[in-house]
Design a protein around this motif. Sequence first.
Motif, PDB file in Angstrom:
ATOM      1  N   ASP A  22      22.357  34.727  -3.865  1.00  0.00           N
ATOM      2  CA  ASP A  22      21.191  33.846  -3.895  1.00  0.00           C
ATOM      3  C   ASP A  22      20.478  33.847  -5.238  1.00  0.00           C
ATOM      4  OD1 ASP A  22      20.047  36.344  -3.570  1.00  0.00           O
ATOM      5  OD2 ASP A  22      19.185  35.921  -1.620  1.00  0.00           O
ATOM      6  N   SER A  23      20.847  34.749  -6.156  1.00  0.00           N
ATOM      7  CA  SER A  23      20.341  34.641  -7.524  1.00  0.00           C
ATOM      8  C   SER A  23      21.424  33.956  -8.334  1.00  0.00           C
ATOM      9  CB  SER A  23      20.045  36.025  -8.114  1.00  0.00           C
ATOM     10  OG  SER A  23      21.235  36.657  -8.518  1.00  0.00           O
ATOM     11  N   ASN A  78      22.950  43.692  -3.849  1.00  0.00           N
ATOM     12  CA  ASN A  78      21.509  43.448  -3.782  1.00  0.00           C
ATOM     13  C   ASN A  78      21.118  41.984  -3.714  1.00  0.00           C
ATOM     14  OD1 ASN A  78      21.116  46.235  -3.888  1.00  0.00           O
ATOM     15  ND2 ASN A  78      21.215  46.189  -6.120  1.00  0.00           N
ATOM     16  N   GLN A  79      21.942  41.163  -3.077  1.00  0.00           N
ATOM     17  CA  GLN A  79      21.582  39.776  -2.819  1.00  0.00           C
ATOM     18  C   GLN A  79      21.229  39.662  -1.338  1.00  0.00           C
ATOM     19  OE1 GLN A  79      21.835  37.240  -5.456  1.00  0.00           O
ATOM     20  NE2 GLN A  79      21.755  39.252  -6.442  1.00  0.00           N
ATOM     21  N   ARG A  80      20.260  38.807  -1.024  1.00  0.00           N
ATOM     22  CA  ARG A  80      19.910  38.633   0.389  1.00  0.00           C
ATOM     23  C   ARG A  80      21.029  37.959   1.165  1.00  0.00           C
ATOM     24  NH1 ARG A  80      14.252  35.926  -0.255  1.00  0.00           N
ATOM     25  NH2 ARG A  80      15.176  35.715  -2.268  1.00  0.00           N
ATOM     26  N   ASN A  81      21.613  36.947   0.554  1.00  0.00           N
ATOM     27  CA  ASN A  81      22.695  36.200   1.186  1.00  0.00           C
ATOM     28  C   ASN A  81      23.727  35.826   0.143  1.00  0.00           C
ATOM     29  OD1 ASN A  81      21.874  35.754   4.036  1.00  0.00           O
ATOM     30  ND2 ASN A  81      20.092  34.852   3.050  1.00  0.00           N
ATOM     31  N   SER A 109      27.506  30.776   4.739  1.00  0.00           N
ATOM     32  CA  SER A 109      26.618  31.852   4.309  1.00  0.00           C
ATOM     33  C   SER A 109      26.937  33.161   5.037  1.00  0.00           C
ATOM     34  CB  SER A 109      25.172  31.428   4.593  1.00  0.00           C
ATOM     35  OG  SER A 109      24.285  32.419   4.158  1.00  0.00           O
ATOM     36  N   THR A 157      25.977  37.719   4.961  1.00  0.00           N
ATOM     37  CA  THR A 157      25.178  38.837   4.451  1.00  0.00           C
ATOM     38  C   THR A 157      26.124  39.807   3.739  1.00  0.00           C
ATOM     39  OG1 THR A 157      25.492  40.208   6.415  1.00  0.00           O
ATOM     40  CG2 THR A 157      23.601  38.657   6.435  1.00  0.00           C
ATOM     41  N   SER A 158      25.558  40.752   2.998  1.00  0.00           N
ATOM     42  CA  SER A 158      26.403  41.749   2.332  1.00  0.00           C
ATOM     43  C   SER A 158      27.150  42.591   3.363  1.00  0.00           C
ATOM     44  CB  SER A 158      25.581  42.630   1.393  1.00  0.00           C
ATOM     45  OG  SER A 158      24.588  43.321   2.115  1.00  0.00           O
TER      46      SER A 158
END
Length: 135
Positions: free
Chosen positions: A48-49, A85-88, A100, A102-103
């Motif tokens: 998401d970054s 360290n990404q939310r999604n 989409s 999650t880690s």
Amino acid sequence: MTNTDVPATFAATVTVTGQADRASAASGECTIGTARVAPGDQVVILGDSGAAYASSALEAGSINERPDGTGVCTYTSPFDAVPANQRNYVIWMNNFTEQSFTSDELKNGATYRLCSSAPTDSSHVAVGRDSGCAP
């Protein structure tokens, strides 16, 4: 000596699967909608970054070819260094809808379903492990 920070990463293996309009166990190629899929095609994971990016090539899996030429195609795509360290995370391949995850889903073996048509709104296809293609 340098003080450069090395970003944390994790390994992930994504299973890529779909119902093919045409499947060839001999070549390892499948056609889903109008898109051809074969070993070596690139799978992309975006965090998401904007800076979180990883790509990997599809590896041969199983092609269950039916007598009518259709079938179920399954590949794997191993990622050595997915930025942490990404939310999604969004997984996509050219000509297919993004999905989409999650880690934790990625670390535990996410399944990306090859869907040939885009969703009717601007949202993503259902989240990871339960996502599927519309009939």
